[in-house]
Design an enzyme around this catalytic site. Structure first.
Site, PDB file in Angstrom:
ATOM      1  N   ASP A   1     -71.140  12.717  -2.750  1.00  0.00           N
ATOM      2  CA  ASP A   1     -72.375  12.524  -3.630  1.00  0.00           C
ATOM      3  C   ASP A   1     -72.962  11.267  -3.127  1.00  0.00           C
ATOM      4  OD1 ASP A   1     -74.475  12.238  -5.449  1.00  0.00           O
ATOM      5  OD2 ASP A   1     -73.128  12.351  -7.260  1.00  0.00           O
TER       6      ASP A   1
ATOM      7  N   TYR B   1     -69.677  19.345 -17.634  1.00  0.00           N
ATOM      8  CA  TYR B   1     -69.940  18.134 -16.678  1.00  0.00           C
ATOM      9  C   TYR B   1     -71.299  17.441 -16.988  1.00  0.00           C
ATOM     10  CZ  TYR B   1     -70.888  16.139 -12.343  1.00  0.00           C
ATOM     11  OH  TYR B   1     -71.385  15.200 -11.327  1.00  0.00           O
TER      12      TYR B   1
END
Lengths: 124, 124
Positions: B38, B14
């Site tokens: 997020d 990631y």
């Protein structure tokens, strides 16, 4: 929703109560039906009575807590901190912990998850 | 349950994909029905297509990621890391982030929550 300032206050009260090994004070920061998973992947303690019992592990211990960084967002907090436990003259240990908490409307802790393993423990 | 090693590999993949601004690679690390919040407290992006769209913000950006500390426990990971974004000759910014992910049986990301605010952003 509790304010970020209320959440920060609860988190700092939590660290102070942990430092003192004050299990009653710690349990009173939690909501009645709160959950504790410490460490994550282990047993989940449900309800303030079970949570009080869990913290009996540190009752009267000689602990110090150092906050590295804290975020309060929405109804949650995430923080990276160090817990040092002293064992009288027999040394001690430091645990580096990432903790995540959620909070209820009264800024009481609704859930707590502590991310740490033996890899994050340093013998002192 | 995915192994701690599989979880660590997905987390490192990631960060590598974020560094490259490789939005396809990022989206492919997520489960079909994954969720992304997020920062925490903001909009929740549901499903890989919505998640792909969210990461379009960093497509082709000049990023670097530095892992400070990572924990993989149960089917979860928590990590503290820095994301630096460069804006050509116009400086950049560093964001200090605590991220929490859960994973499915195949070690794909089932949920991601990133804890950061403007207080955690440094202009470079």
């Amino acid at each position: 929703m509790p304010s970020a300032e209320q959440i920060r206050q609860t988190v700092h009260r939590y660290l102070e109560a942990v430092e003192k090994g004050a299990t009653d004070d710690i349990a009173n920061l939690y909501a009645d039906d709160a959950t504790v998973e410490d460490p994550v992947g282990g047993e989940v303690h449900i309800g303030r009575q079970a949570i009080h019992g869990f913290y009996a592990n540190i009752a009267g211990a000689n602990c110090s807590a150092e906050m590295v960084t804290l975020r309060a967002l929405g109804h949650e907090a995430a923080f990276f901190w160090n817990l040092t436990v002293k064992f009288g003259d027999a040394g001690g240990m430091r645990i580096e912990i990432i903790s995540v908490m959620t909070f209820d409307e009264d800024a009481r802790i609704a859930s707590m998850k502590a991310y740490w393993s033996q890899d994050d423990v340093t013998q002192l």
